[in-house]
Design an enzyme around this catalytic site. Structure first.
Site, PDB file in Angstrom:
ATOM      1  N   TYR A   1       0.851  -1.193   0.000  1.00  0.00           N
ATOM      2  CA  TYR A   1       0.000   0.000   0.000  1.00  0.00           C
ATOM      3  C   TYR A   1       0.881   1.234   0.000  1.00  0.00           C
ATOM      4  CZ  TYR A   1      -3.503   3.412   1.509  1.00  0.00           C
ATOM      5  OH  TYR A   1      -4.329   4.500   1.592  1.00  0.00           O
TER       6      TYR A   1
ATOM      7  N   ASP B   1       9.384   2.803  -0.261  1.00  0.00           N
ATOM      8  CA  ASP B   1       8.377   3.439   0.591  1.00  0.00           C
ATOM      9  C   ASP B   1       8.641   3.057   2.040  1.00  0.00           C
ATOM     10  OD1 ASP B   1       6.155   4.276   1.968  1.00  0.00           O
ATOM     11  OD2 ASP B   1       4.693   3.441   0.566  1.00  0.00           O
TER      12      ASP B   1
ATOM     13  N   LYS C   1       4.886   9.153   9.209  1.00  0.00           N
ATOM     14  CA  LYS C   1       4.569   8.642  10.534  1.00  0.00           C
ATOM     15  C   LYS C   1       5.544   9.091  11.618  1.00  0.00           C
ATOM     16  CE  LYS C   1       2.006   4.664   8.740  1.00  0.00           C
ATOM     17  NZ  LYS C   1       0.664   5.144   9.009  1.00  0.00           N
TER      18      LYS C   1
END
Length: 442
Positions: free
Chosen positions: A153, A248, A276
């Site tokens: 994702y 990523d 994050k």
């Protein structure tokens, strides 16, 4: 392991009332789909506050948190240094729309920790970071196709919301209404951990692929570590074929070590995305890489990307306060030690309960799959017993343990979890496994 009684004893009346109000003004009552608990059932949580490793819902129930805001809260909730930094900055101003020294300071901390990121651009979300990295790759290579992996994702940008058709590697098929098929067709999908499929795609689309984008450790099909040689193979293929490698690290950046997990895995991406943890719980993300690539972004180059709140001073202060704490000697080793205690304990409890399951784990990330077969890609992950996971989730939540409300996510151990927390979790798991041990399909 001694039995424990369910911990959520208070009526959740107030939480229900709030969610009923939410459904009238928020789509589905939530601002991100997984929060609706549709895949696990039960009532969605309404959280009022967090402290350390614990969350407290609107009715005062205490939950031991292994979601950690999907990995962002590595230092726990309401971390004193981050809290003080945000409060101080709020007095100075919350948004200016022009550059501050804070942006330079956080960028310097990141580039010092990850030397192959020479220049960086801050954005406000992981989706923005990956979307912008792909745009840059297309702009630099003058190619249109991107290659991604099933089950990885990379946010909800149009280019990523495609699924593979039949066969090992196909053109993307739009799986989300609103994504034009013409755009989805520019996304090539292959199974994670399958270098042969990658080679086949590059052979079929010679000099047309701008970039390969990959999670170095998959954490959005549940945790799936890379097979030996997989990432190094991607690095070799992309260099040979003139494509960029985008890694990523929105989840893995600063999660397993101070800096990039790529150092541990023996690769260096052309472009890396972060998020994050670098925001300390405040919305912040970034993409970066070699200066020669990043200098193609406006205002130096013609690849346009902008954002009013990019480099927001509150987010920069929170990120600086977070990263400075993560340099403490032994911090990552202790997290890994506690995570190993959790994982080994869960494996023992599963074995004793006679339940077929796999626990994929690396560092402070882990996922339980109720499956008799190893989980090495998304196809295998989807074959696991998701209904049994949902039952397990609810049994654990009833005992005050908050795990990911989705089979296809990770559990996170944070700096503030303790050995006592692990013991409590294993006691709850013992009871939960006893309840679900007779269920083959629930």
């Amino acid at each position: 392991m001694g039995a424990t009684e369910p911990r959520l004893k208070r009526d959740r009346k107030r939480s229900r009332e709030i969610f009923e109000r939410a459904e009238k003004v928020l789509v589905g009552g939530v601002n991100s789909p997984v929060r609706a608990f549709r895949s696990v059932g039960g009532e969605p949580l309404i959280i009022e506050r967090g402290s350390g490793a614990y969350l407290y819902d609107a009715d005062g129930n205490e939950l031991l948190d292994y979601v950690c805001s999907w990995g962002a809260m590595i230092l726990g909730h309401a971390n004193p240094a981050i809290r003080a930094a945000i409060a101080d900055q709020a007095q100075r101003g919350t948004s200016f729309g022009v550059t501050t020294e804070l942006e330079v300071e956080l960028a310097t901390l990141i580039t010092q920790a990850i030397p192959f990121i020479e220049k960086i651009r801050f954005v406000s979300s992981g989706t923005e970071a990956t979307m912008s990295a792909v745009r840059l790759a297309r702009g630099v290579t003058k190619r249109d196709f991107i290659l991604k992996f099933e089950g990885c994702y990379h946010g909800h940008a149009d280019s990523f919301l495609s699924q593979a058709g039949s066969g090992l590697a196909t053109l993307g098929i739009a799986e989300c209404p609103g994504v034009p098929q013409a755009l989805a067709a520019l996304t090539l999908n292959v199974p994670y951990n399958d270098l042969h499929a990658v080679e086949r795609v590059f052979a079929q689309h010679k000099e047309k692929i701008a970039a390969v984008i990959v999670e170095p450790i998959a954490a959005n099909m549940g945790v799936v570590p890379p097979a030996t040689g997989f990432l190094k193979g991607l690095r070799e293929i992309t260099r040979r074929e003139g494509a960029l490698l985008i890694v990523d690290e929105v989840i893995t950046g600063f999660r397993l070590r101070y800096g990039s997990v790529q150092d541990t895995l023996g690769i260096e991406a052309d472009l890396t995305t972060l998020g994050k943890i670098i925001g300390g719980g405040v919305p912040v993300a970034a993409y970066g890489g070699r200066a020669e690539l990043m200098d193609n972004v406006a205002p130096l180059g013609s690849v346009y990307q902008a954002g009013t709140l990019a480099g927001n001073p509150l987010a920069m202060r929170a990120g600086i306060a977070a990263l400075k704490q993560l340099t403490k000697p032994g911090l990552y080793d202790e997290m890994a030690r506690l995570a190993e205690l959790l994982v080994s304990g869960l494996r023992t409890e599963l074995r004793d309960a006679g339940i077929a399951a796999q626990i994929n784990a690396i560092g402070s990330l882990s996922t339980i799959f109720f499956s008799a077969e190893p989980i090495g890609n998304y196809t295998a992950a989807k074959r696991s017993d998701t209904k049994r996971y949902a039952r397990f989730f609810r049994e654990m939540l009833d005992r005050g343990i908050f795990l990911a409300p989705s089979q296809f996510e990770a559990a996170f151990v944070s700096v503030v979890h303790t050995s006592a927390d692990i013991d409590r979790t294993l006691a709850a798991a013992h009871d939960a496994f006893q309840v679900i041990s007779g269920d083959s399909a629930v």
